[in-house]
Design an enzyme around this catalytic site. Structure first.
Site, PDB file in Angstrom:
ATOM      1  N   LYS A   1      11.188   1.912 -10.024  1.00  0.00           N
ATOM      2  CA  LYS A   1      12.151   1.631  -8.962  1.00  0.00           C
ATOM      3  C   LYS A   1      11.836   0.253  -8.413  1.00  0.00           C
ATOM      4  O   LYS A   1      10.745   0.016  -7.898  1.00  0.00           O
ATOM      5  CB  LYS A   1      12.048   2.697  -7.868  1.00  0.00           C
ATOM      6  CG  LYS A   1      13.091   2.563  -6.764  1.00  0.00           C
ATOM      7  CD  LYS A   1      12.606   1.697  -5.615  1.00  0.00           C
ATOM      8  CE  LYS A   1      13.721   1.514  -4.578  1.00  0.00           C
ATOM      9  NZ  LYS A   1      13.338   0.568  -3.511  1.00  0.00           N
ATOM     10  N   HIS A   2      12.765  -0.642  -8.541  1.00  0.00           N
ATOM     11  CA  HIS A   2      12.526  -2.020  -8.111  1.00  0.00           C
ATOM     12  C   HIS A   2      12.901  -2.195  -6.646  1.00  0.00           C
ATOM     13  O   HIS A   2      13.693  -1.427  -6.093  1.00  0.00           O
ATOM     14  CB  HIS A   2      13.349  -2.977  -8.984  1.00  0.00           C
ATOM     15  CG  HIS A   2      12.766  -4.339  -9.103  1.00  0.00           C
ATOM     16  ND1 HIS A   2      12.980  -5.318  -8.174  1.00  0.00           N
ATOM     17  CD2 HIS A   2      11.954  -4.878 -10.036  1.00  0.00           C
ATOM     18  CE1 HIS A   2      12.333  -6.409  -8.531  1.00  0.00           C
ATOM     19  NE2 HIS A   2      11.708  -6.170  -9.663  1.00  0.00           N
ATOM     20  N   GLY A  53       3.711  -3.418  -3.051  1.00  0.00           N
ATOM     21  CA  GLY A  53       4.580  -3.713  -1.912  1.00  0.00           C
ATOM     22  C   GLY A  53       3.788  -3.793  -0.620  1.00  0.00           C
ATOM     23  O   GLY A  53       2.605  -4.145  -0.620  1.00  0.00           O
ATOM     24  N   SER A  54       4.425  -3.456   0.467  1.00  0.00           N
ATOM     25  CA  SER A  54       3.819  -3.593   1.788  1.00  0.00           C
ATOM     26  C   SER A  54       2.827  -2.469   2.073  1.00  0.00           C
ATOM     27  O   SER A  54       2.823  -1.424   1.410  1.00  0.00           O
ATOM     28  CB  SER A  54       4.903  -3.573   2.867  1.00  0.00           C
ATOM     29  OG  SER A  54       5.506  -2.281   2.920  1.00  0.00           O
ATOM     30  N   GLU A  75      -0.989  -1.555  -4.786  1.00  0.00           N
ATOM     31  CA  GLU A  75      -1.308  -2.954  -4.527  1.00  0.00           C
ATOM     32  C   GLU A  75      -0.446  -3.386  -3.359  1.00  0.00           C
ATOM     33  O   GLU A  75       0.778  -3.472  -3.475  1.00  0.00           O
ATOM     34  CB  GLU A  75      -1.021  -3.852  -5.732  1.00  0.00           C
ATOM     35  CG  GLU A  75      -1.476  -5.280  -5.461  1.00  0.00           C
ATOM     36  CD  GLU A  75      -0.882  -6.290  -6.415  1.00  0.00           C
ATOM     37  OE1 GLU A  75      -0.610  -7.426  -5.965  1.00  0.00           O
ATOM     38  OE2 GLU A  75      -0.663  -5.947  -7.587  1.00  0.00           O
ATOM     39  N   LEU A  76      -1.085  -3.650  -2.234  1.00  0.00           N
ATOM     40  CA  LEU A  76      -0.340  -3.826  -0.986  1.00  0.00           C
ATOM     41  C   LEU A  76      -0.433  -5.275  -0.492  1.00  0.00           C
ATOM     42  O   LEU A  76      -0.403  -6.202  -1.275  1.00  0.00           O
ATOM     43  CB  LEU A  76      -0.855  -2.816   0.038  1.00  0.00           C
ATOM     44  CG  LEU A  76      -0.915  -1.366  -0.490  1.00  0.00           C
ATOM     45  CD1 LEU A  76      -1.472  -0.422   0.550  1.00  0.00           C
ATOM     46  CD2 LEU A  76       0.441  -0.898  -0.985  1.00  0.00           C
ATOM     47  N   CYS A 109       1.690 -12.192  -4.098  1.00  0.00           N
ATOM     48  CA  CYS A 109       0.738 -11.274  -3.471  1.00  0.00           C
ATOM     49  C   CYS A 109      -0.622 -11.932  -3.280  1.00  0.00           C
ATOM     50  O   CYS A 109      -1.352 -11.595  -2.345  1.00  0.00           O
ATOM     51  CB  CYS A 109       0.610  -9.991  -4.281  1.00  0.00           C
ATOM     52  SG  CYS A 109       0.012 -10.243  -5.973  1.00  0.00           S
ATOM     53  N   GLU A 209      -0.004 -10.927   7.050  1.00  0.00           N
ATOM     54  CA  GLU A 209       0.634 -11.536   5.891  1.00  0.00           C
ATOM     55  C   GLU A 209       1.832 -12.380   6.312  1.00  0.00           C
ATOM     56  O   GLU A 209       2.656 -11.964   7.111  1.00  0.00           O
ATOM     57  CB  GLU A 209       1.083 -10.439   4.922  1.00  0.00           C
ATOM     58  CG  GLU A 209       1.519 -10.962   3.570  1.00  0.00           C
ATOM     59  CD  GLU A 209       1.696  -9.856   2.555  1.00  0.00           C
ATOM     60  OE1 GLU A 209       1.473 -10.111   1.359  1.00  0.00           O
ATOM     61  OE2 GLU A 209       2.050  -8.730   2.952  1.00  0.00           O
TER      62      GLU A 209
END
Length: 306
Positions: A1-2, A53-54, A75-76, A109, A209
């Protein structure tokens, strides 16, 4: 899912997979709401979830999977730092960190988002780094002359600008002007780069971030201060170190609370090396030989002849 921000990327990836000859169904994409994704994660037919993502998104995925014994790799976010030691090749450090900060408009990232410079090299580094940033050409990414494209959405540009404005209001100095970058305008995703000095680690610009073309430069007196300030972050994806002393680089790397330490480079991904994050930058491993472990399950076959 993008991500729903650049949905065409997922469609292009599916088309590329088909063109490469992957079997039907080996790779597929879906466009789905967050609620639909939560139901997919909770579905017993799903054996593993890999999320990029976040931090908030990672927590939502983990929550959706909490009732099942299923693998979840995350991976955030990141607030990746660079440290320029007294013995660094200054010209190389400037060029490399500038690319690490502004590549893809800072939307990476592992982009460099804060730079700590030894006090003996600080003034020279700032002058050269600002000059490097001033040479960026903001414009349409399809134009070969462009070296700085837009951020993904107007609301992202506004969030980045708020970080910069708050830092300036708290005493930071901004070294670039939007008027120097034609096309930069509030209300558009085309955002002029910004370099700030006089920053401290309490500022959101140095703490959270940014994911955009804005960066803070700070002076440190020695390795110990640089290490302490880098490790004080709630994130831990990558960190970069610029030095002529590779033995010292290894010593400092062991003390950095991050998944990857770069020496004399930054913002680089090597498929042969494990890619991991610590703290709020995530959990799990991808890439390298270790990365395969998350996507496989060992099975033992115990045979007795009689």
């Amino acid at each position: 899912k993008h991500s729903d921000q650049p949905p065409l990327v997922a469609e292009r990836m599916s088309a590329a997979a088909a063109a490469a000859g992957l079997p039907a169904g080996a790779f597929a994409h879906v466009h789905a709401s967050h609620g639909a994704v939560a139901r997919m994660v909770a579905d017993p037919r799903v054996a593993h979830v890999a999320f990029t993502g976040s931090v908030e998104g990672g927590r939502a995925v983990q929550s959706a999977a909490r009732a099942r014994c299923v693998g979840v790799g995350r991976e955030l976010g990141g607030k990746d730092a660079a440290y320029v030691r007294e013995d660094a090749d200054l010209a190389h450090a400037v060029a490399t960190t500038a690319e690490g900060a502004f590549y893809n408009a800072g939307q990476s990232c592992c982009a460099i988002e804060r730079i700590y410079v030894h006090e003996t090299r600080y003034e020279a580094f700032v002058e050269a780094f600002v000059a490097e940033a001033r040479r960026l050409v903001l414009g349409d990414p399809r134009d070969l002359a462009t070296t700085l494209g837009p951020v993904v959405r107007v609301r992202n540009a506004e969030a980045i600008t708020r970080q910069v404005d708050a830092a300036v209001a708290a005493g930071a100095t901004a070294h670039l002007h939007a008027s120097d970058f034609p096309g930069s305008e509030r209300g558009l995703p085309y955002l002029a780069p910004q370099v700030l000095t006089g920053v401290d680690d309490a500022m959101e610009l140095m703490r959270e971030e940014t994911f955009g073309p804005a960066i803070g430069l700070a002076k440190v007196k020695d390795d110990a201060e640089a290490l302490a300030r880098i490790n004080a972050s709630r994130y831990g994806l990558t960190a970069a170190l610029f030095t002529a002393d590779l033995d010292r680089a290894e010593e400092l790397a062991a003390e950095r609370e991050v998944g990857t330490v770069f020496a004399n480079r930054c913002d680089f991904l090597d498929p042969e090396l494990a890619w991991v994050g610590v703290k709020d930058s995530g959990r799990g491993c991808t890439l390298g030989a270790l990365g395969f472990d998350a996507f496989t399950r060992p099975k033992s076959l115990h045979l007795r002849a009689r």
